[in-house]
Structures are given as structure tokens and as C-alpha cells.
Design a protein around this motif. Structure first.
Motif, PDB file in Angstrom:
ATOM      1  N   GLN A  42       8.301  13.705  10.245  1.00  0.00           N
ATOM      2  CA  GLN A  42       9.184  14.871  10.281  1.00  0.00           C
ATOM      3  C   GLN A  42       9.790  15.113   8.903  1.00  0.00           C
ATOM      4  O   GLN A  42       9.861  14.200   8.067  1.00  0.00           O
ATOM      5  N   VAL A  43      10.247  16.352   8.700  1.00  0.00           N
ATOM      6  CA  VAL A  43      10.944  16.737   7.471  1.00  0.00           C
ATOM      7  C   VAL A  43      12.353  17.165   7.870  1.00  0.00           C
ATOM      8  O   VAL A  43      12.534  17.949   8.803  1.00  0.00           O
ATOM      9  N   MET A  44      13.351  16.647   7.168  1.00  0.00           N
ATOM     10  CA  MET A  44      14.742  16.967   7.459  1.00  0.00           C
ATOM     11  C   MET A  44      15.451  17.361   6.169  1.00  0.00           C
ATOM     12  O   MET A  44      15.000  17.035   5.065  1.00  0.00           O
ATOM     13  N   ASP A  45      16.574  18.040   6.344  1.00  0.00           N
ATOM     14  CA  ASP A  45      17.365  18.387   5.167  1.00  0.00           C
ATOM     15  C   ASP A  45      18.255  17.222   4.787  1.00  0.00           C
ATOM     16  O   ASP A  45      18.583  16.365   5.613  1.00  0.00           O
ATOM     17  N   THR A  46      18.636  17.183   3.530  1.00  0.00           N
ATOM     18  CA  THR A  46      19.637  16.230   3.071  1.00  0.00           C
ATOM     19  C   THR A  46      20.494  16.934   2.041  1.00  0.00           C
ATOM     20  O   THR A  46      20.093  17.962   1.456  1.00  0.00           O
ATOM     21  N   ARG A  47      21.681  16.407   1.811  1.00  0.00           N
ATOM     22  CA  ARG A  47      22.599  17.055   0.890  1.00  0.00           C
ATOM     23  C   ARG A  47      23.472  15.996   0.227  1.00  0.00           C
ATOM     24  O   ARG A  47      23.574  14.866   0.716  1.00  0.00           O
ATOM     25  N   PRO A  48      24.099  16.363  -0.902  1.00  0.00           N
ATOM     26  CA  PRO A  48      24.967  15.397  -1.570  1.00  0.00           C
ATOM     27  C   PRO A  48      26.035  14.881  -0.621  1.00  0.00           C
ATOM     28  O   PRO A  48      26.640  15.639   0.133  1.00  0.00           O
ATOM     29  N   GLY A  49      26.255  13.588  -0.662  1.00  0.00           N
ATOM     30  CA  GLY A  49      27.209  12.943   0.244  1.00  0.00           C
ATOM     31  C   GLY A  49      26.555  12.226   1.392  1.00  0.00           C
ATOM     32  O   GLY A  49      27.182  11.384   2.046  1.00  0.00           O
ATOM     33  N   ASP A  50      25.275  12.541   1.664  1.00  0.00           N
ATOM     34  CA  ASP A  50      24.562  11.835   2.725  1.00  0.00           C
ATOM     35  C   ASP A  50      24.289  10.395   2.295  1.00  0.00           C
ATOM     36  O   ASP A  50      23.994  10.117   1.131  1.00  0.00           O
ATOM     37  N   ARG A  51      24.362   9.499   3.263  1.00  0.00           N
ATOM     38  CA  ARG A  51      23.968   8.105   3.038  1.00  0.00           C
ATOM     39  C   ARG A  51      22.922   7.755   4.094  1.00  0.00           C
ATOM     40  O   ARG A  51      23.186   7.829   5.298  1.00  0.00           O
ATOM     41  N   ARG A  88       0.842  -1.210   0.000  1.00  0.00           N
ATOM     42  CA  ARG A  88       0.000   0.000   0.000  1.00  0.00           C
ATOM     43  C   ARG A  88       0.869   1.248   0.000  1.00  0.00           C
ATOM     44  O   ARG A  88       0.572   2.228  -0.696  1.00  0.00           O
ATOM     45  N   LEU A  89       1.956   1.233   0.742  1.00  0.00           N
ATOM     46  CA  LEU A  89       2.829   2.406   0.805  1.00  0.00           C
ATOM     47  C   LEU A  89       3.531   2.647  -0.523  1.00  0.00           C
ATOM     48  O   LEU A  89       3.757   3.800  -0.925  1.00  0.00           O
ATOM     49  N   ALA A  90       3.895   1.572  -1.234  1.00  0.00           N
ATOM     50  CA  ALA A  90       4.620   1.716  -2.501  1.00  0.00           C
ATOM     51  C   ALA A  90       3.814   2.477  -3.547  1.00  0.00           C
ATOM     52  O   ALA A  90       4.385   2.993  -4.524  1.00  0.00           O
ATOM     53  N   GLU A  91       2.518   2.584  -3.346  1.00  0.00           N
ATOM     54  CA  GLU A  91       1.672   3.290  -4.316  1.00  0.00           C
ATOM     55  C   GLU A  91       1.968   4.788  -4.353  1.00  0.00           C
ATOM     56  O   GLU A  91       1.594   5.462  -5.329  1.00  0.00           O
ATOM     57  N   ILE A  92       2.612   5.343  -3.350  1.00  0.00           N
ATOM     58  CA  ILE A  92       2.869   6.787  -3.353  1.00  0.00           C
ATOM     59  C   ILE A  92       4.270   7.112  -3.870  1.00  0.00           C
ATOM     60  O   ILE A  92       4.690   8.270  -3.823  1.00  0.00           O
ATOM     61  N   ASP A  93       5.006   6.114  -4.354  1.00  0.00           N
ATOM     62  CA  ASP A  93       6.341   6.368  -4.895  1.00  0.00           C
ATOM     63  C   ASP A  93       6.245   7.243  -6.143  1.00  0.00           C
ATOM     64  O   ASP A  93       5.503   6.934  -7.070  1.00  0.00           O
ATOM     65  N   GLY A  94       6.965   8.349  -6.139  1.00  0.00           N
ATOM     66  CA  GLY A  94       6.933   9.257  -7.281  1.00  0.00           C
ATOM     67  C   GLY A  94       7.371  10.648  -6.876  1.00  0.00           C
ATOM     68  O   GLY A  94       7.688  10.904  -5.708  1.00  0.00           O
ATOM     69  N   PRO A  95       7.405  11.604  -7.843  1.00  0.00           N
ATOM     70  CA  PRO A  95       7.876  12.961  -7.548  1.00  0.00           C
ATOM     71  C   PRO A  95       6.852  13.763  -6.745  1.00  0.00           C
ATOM     72  O   PRO A  95       5.644  13.552  -6.859  1.00  0.00           O
ATOM     73  N   TYR A  96       7.356  14.710  -5.959  1.00  0.00           N
ATOM     74  CA  TYR A  96       6.506  15.594  -5.163  1.00  0.00           C
ATOM     75  C   TYR A  96       7.000  17.024  -5.295  1.00  0.00           C
ATOM     76  O   TYR A  96       8.196  17.273  -5.502  1.00  0.00           O
ATOM     77  N   GLY A  97       6.077  17.963  -5.146  1.00  0.00           N
ATOM     78  CA  GLY A  97       6.430  19.368  -5.272  1.00  0.00           C
ATOM     79  C   GLY A  97       7.202  19.889  -4.080  1.00  0.00           C
ATOM     80  O   GLY A  97       8.017  20.808  -4.204  1.00  0.00           O
ATOM     81  N   SER A  98       6.958  19.309  -2.919  1.00  0.00           N
ATOM     82  CA  SER A  98       7.651  19.746  -1.706  1.00  0.00           C
ATOM     83  C   SER A  98       7.708  18.596  -0.717  1.00  0.00           C
ATOM     84  O   SER A  98       6.947  17.619  -0.819  1.00  0.00           O
ATOM     85  N   ALA A  99       8.598  18.738   0.264  1.00  0.00           N
ATOM     86  CA  ALA A  99       8.719  17.709   1.289  1.00  0.00           C
ATOM     87  C   ALA A  99       7.461  17.644   2.152  1.00  0.00           C
ATOM     88  O   ALA A  99       7.092  16.578   2.658  1.00  0.00           O
ATOM     89  N   VAL A 100       6.785  18.781   2.312  1.00  0.00           N
ATOM     90  CA  VAL A 100       5.536  18.802   3.084  1.00  0.00           C
ATOM     91  C   VAL A 100       4.475  17.963   2.381  1.00  0.00           C
ATOM     92  O   VAL A 100       3.718  17.217   3.023  1.00  0.00           O
ATOM     93  N   ASP A 101       4.416  18.078   1.049  1.00  0.00           N
ATOM     94  CA  ASP A 101       3.469  17.254   0.297  1.00  0.00           C
ATOM     95  C   ASP A 101       3.799  15.769   0.484  1.00  0.00           C
ATOM     96  O   ASP A 101       2.892  14.935   0.646  1.00  0.00           O
TER      97      ASP A 101
END
Length: 441
Positions: free
Chosen positions: A176-185, A53-66
Motif C-alpha cells: 500500500q501507499v500512504m501519506d506522511t507528513r512532518p511530525g510523523d513517527r 536482498r531487500l537492502a539492495e533497493i535502498d535509494g531515491p525514487y521518483g514516486s511512491a508507486v515506483d
């Protein structure tokens, strides 16, 4: 340059369980791990239904809040699916699942978490646990009742306070919403990894492996090397920059990768929610998680934990006293045996009979003077004197007395054995007077 991800998902049944109740998913933007509970009664079904059921929402989003809102809605829907499945298949009563998921949107990630699966982030070679376990022992740690080290071996470490399933129509999910940046794993895992492999070892593997696939495989191998008593599922996600956005083929692992074990009969779908209650583990099923019903049950567990702690302290105290008593008894028995032995030696320049043994224990001497004699050691022949100085062991006081008697007979012959020489006068002819001694000036 665009922010993109590279990911991998790996799941293994482990070395003890007979079936895999974990599920993992690595998609375009969605990454998730679910750990089912309920044994053969439905742990694999629970994690598979929730993840599908969760896999159904896989895809692009306009914002992290969305993305965060989409996660929340999908998890509520997944919980409803599990509740309905239990209603239509009563044999699945008590099944449930943990769920940890993240959706990457540009330089941000939206996180959702319930249960004891975990989300970690490796940034600048520092591994940080992002989620907090919804477990009974974590509450004890948070309240200061036990330490994090004690939580690792606590008998209630598998008690979950929050899960998806038929125990709660509106489960509380951490979002929650968090930041991420290149180099994060980022790494998501079931407790088959985090409950077995130490934090530092996980960090070392994530730092030292190049690709997400190699990292995920290495983490699963580490769990297997530690015995893998539970299913283990790992999803590794690397964030980096690229001029191209690669096409991503979603990967599903674990029980969600297989067909669901039942088919819902047509015409029986219902929105009815069964009464909430505590579902004990099926005694014929494999060991698994289970969840409490209410805060009253939590209070009961806390009181039980206190009773167990008191019993543990009393048991430890009694065991310590018993061990000390055995040690003391052994030492006393050993000392009593030493006092049945005798030897002949020297004391203040004379021959003496000692009771005990020549050896000591640290500063403690295991012998004392039993009888002094009037035989001077210096009156003994040289060989006999050395024997006495080195001590002569006997089995009894009577035997020691016999040794003393023998020494007494030889005591008078020791004067001429001092190592010097005795002059013998020279005989003179008969009738010839001996010369007179010269006067002493």
C-alpha cells in the motif's frame, strides 16, 4: 525545505533465546524488520538473506508507486533466494521469515508486509497499527471467533498464515501507499515487542522520547523488563523538514549484521522449486513460528480450536462444581461441629440450654433452643444473672444440664440483690407499750 528522515535500528536477542533470528535495517529511504523462523535450522539465515536482498533497493525514487513496485519485486526475489537456499542446503528446510518494510518518497511512504512483524505510525500523539498480522489468531479475531484479548494468550498465536520461505513460490504480500507528513513517527518491530509490551505503553514511549535512537532503546528495554521471551527488533523513523539533506549511513542490526552462516557451493545454483508441504518445527530447535500448508490445514486448526474451546468450558465447569462441592462440604462439616457444642443463656426471660455456638454467619444463626427451664432470669443473683445473659459455654448437653442445676439452687437468693435496701424495725424497751399507729385520715 526538504522532507527528510532521522532513524535508528536496535535489535536484542532477548532473555530466553540463545541466538538472534531477527534482522533490522534503517537506510536512506528504506526501513525494514524481518523475524526469522526455523530455530537453529535457519531462522537467522532466513531473515538475514531476505533483508540483505531487500537492502539492495535502498535509494531515491521518483514516486511512491515506483517504490511500491520495487518493494514487490525485491520481496519476490528474496523469497526465491530463500527457496534456492533450502534446495542447496536441505538442513534449512522449513526456514522462513516475516518482513515489514517501508520506503519514504517525499510526502508518501510505500509499505510492504507479510507475517506478524508490524508497522505503526504515531501522528498527533495517536499511535495507529498500520499492518494486519497474517496469523491464525488474527483470522479468528477477524471472523469473530475470539476477541483481541483472547488472541494474546491463544495457544496458536504463533501460527503464521503467510511468510517468505520455501512453502510458497508466490507469497501474497500486502502492499500500500500512504501519506506522511512532518511530525510523523513511524515504528517497525518484530513480535518480540508487540507481543510483549502493551499498545498504550508503546505509544507512551514513542511520545515521550525525543530522538529515534532513544525511542528504539526504550522500547527494547520495555520488552526486556517484561521478560523478553523472544528476540526483539525495533526501527524508529522520524519525518521532518530541513533545509539540508543529511548524509545517511545505513544501519543493519540482528542476524543480517553478521556473515551468513553458510556459503553456497559453486555450480549448484538452480531454479528448481521443491514441492510445497507443511514443515513441522525441528523438535530440537528453539520454539519458533511455523506456517500451515493450505486452507485445509486452516480448517483443521479452526476445528481443533473449537474442540479446545469445548474442553476448556467443560474443564471450567467441572472445576467450578468441584470447588463448590468442596466449599459446601466444608460448610456442612463446620455446621455439624457447631451442633456438638452447648451453652446456657436466656430465652424469653428464662434460663435455657442452647445447642450450637453463639456466633452466626450473616443472617444465619448457628444455635437453637435445646431445652427451656422454669428458672426465671430475674430470680438469679446479679452476678449469676449477668453470666447467663452473656452465655455460659459448655462442651456437652450434660455439662449444660449441670450448669442449670447450679443455677436452680441459687435462683431463690436473687430477690435481695436487686440493688435496693430493706428496713429493719427498731426494738422498744420492755413494759413500755408501743405507740399506737395514728389513724389514717
Amino acid at each position: 525545505m526538504a522532507i527528510v528522515t532521522a532513524s535508528a535500528a536496535v535489535s536484542h536477542v532477548g532473555k530466553v533465546r540463545s541466538n538472534n533470528q531477527d534482522s533490522g535495517f534503517a537506510g536512506e529511504t528504506l526501513f525494514a524488520v524481518a523475524d526469522g523462523m526455523g530455530g537453529h535450522a535457519g531462522g537467522d539465515v532466513a531473515s538475514a538473506l531476505a533483508l540483505k536482498r531487500l537492502a539492495e533497493i535502498d535509494g531515491p525514487y521518483g514516486s511512491a508507486v515506483d517504490a511500491e513496485f520495487a518493494l514487490q519485486e525485491a520481496i519476490v526475489a528474496a523469497n526465491a533466494v530463500l527457496t534456492e537456499a533450502v534446495y542447496e542446503h536441505p538442513e534449512l528446510t522449513g526456514m522462513g521469515t516475516t518482513l515489514s518494510a517501508l520506503v519514504r518518497v517525499g510526502h508518501s511512504v510505500a509499505l510492504a508486509h507479510i507475517g506478524d512483524s508490524r508497522v505503526y505510525r504515531l501522528r498527533d500523539d495517536v499511535l495507529t497499527q498500520i499492518t494486519v498480522d497474517h496469523t491464525f489468531v488474527q483470522r479468528l479475531v477477524d471472523s469473530g471467533r475470539i476477541t483481541a484479548e483472547e488472541a494474546k494468550t491463544h495457544p496458536r498465536r504463533s501460527v503464521l498464515m503467510r511468510v517468505l520461505g520455501d512453502v510458497d513460490a508466490a507469497p501474497e504480500v500486502d502492499l500500500q501507499v500512504m501519506d506522511t507528513r512532518p511530525g510523523d513517527r513511524w515504528m517497525l518491530c518484530s513480535d518480540g515487542l508487540s507481543g510483549v509490551v502493551e499498545h498504550d505503553d508503546i505509544a507512551a514511549i514513542l511520545r515521550n522520547t525525543i530522538t529515534p535512537k532513544d525511542a528504539a532503546n526504550a522500547l527494547v528495554r520495555a520488552s526486556l523488563d517484561h521478560g523478553a521471551p523472544d528476540n526483539v527488533t525495533v526501527v524508529v523513523v522520524d519525518v521532518h523538514q530541513s533545509f539540508e539533506t543529511p548524509e545517511v549511513e545505513p544501519v543493519t542490526v540482528g542476524s543480517a549484521a553478521r556473515p551468513i552462516a553458510f556459503e553456497q557451493p559453486a555450480g549448484r545454483r538452480s531454479s528448481r522449486i521443491p514441492g510445497l508441504r507443511l514443515h513441522p518445527r525441528n523438535p530440537t530447535s528453539e520454539p519458533s513460528h511455523f506456517e500451515p500448508e493450505s486452507d485445509d490445514y486452516l480448517d483443521e486448526l479452526i476445528e481443533e480450536d473449537r474442540r479446545r474451546s469445548r474442553r476448556r468450558k467443560v474443564t471450567w465447569l467441572v472445576g467450578t462444581l468441584v470447588v463448590l462441592a468442596l466449599i459446601a462440604g466444608g460448610l456442612y462439616a463446620g455446621y455439624r461441629w457447631t451442633q456438638t457444642r452447648f451453652y446456657v443463656g436466656e430465652s424469653q426471660g428464662t434460663v435455657a440450654i442452647f445447642q450450637g455456638v453463639q456466633q452466626g454467619v450473616g443472617p444465619l444463626q448457628l444455635s437453637h433452643v435445646y431445652q427451656l427451664t422454669d428458672i426465671a432470669v430475674d430470680d438469679l443473683p446479679a452476678y449469676t444473672r449477668r453470666q447467663v445473659e452473656n452465655t455460659i459455654s459448655t462442651d456437652s448437653a450434660a455439662a449444660a444440664q449441670q450448669v442449670v442445676e447450679r443455677l436452680s439452687t441459687s435462683a431463690g437468693s436473687g430477690a435481695g440483690d436487686s440493688g435496693g435496701s430493706t428496713a429493719t424495725p427498731t426494738p422498744t424497751p420492755t413494759g413500755t407499750p408501743a405507740p399506737s399507729p395514728e389513724p389514717t385520715p
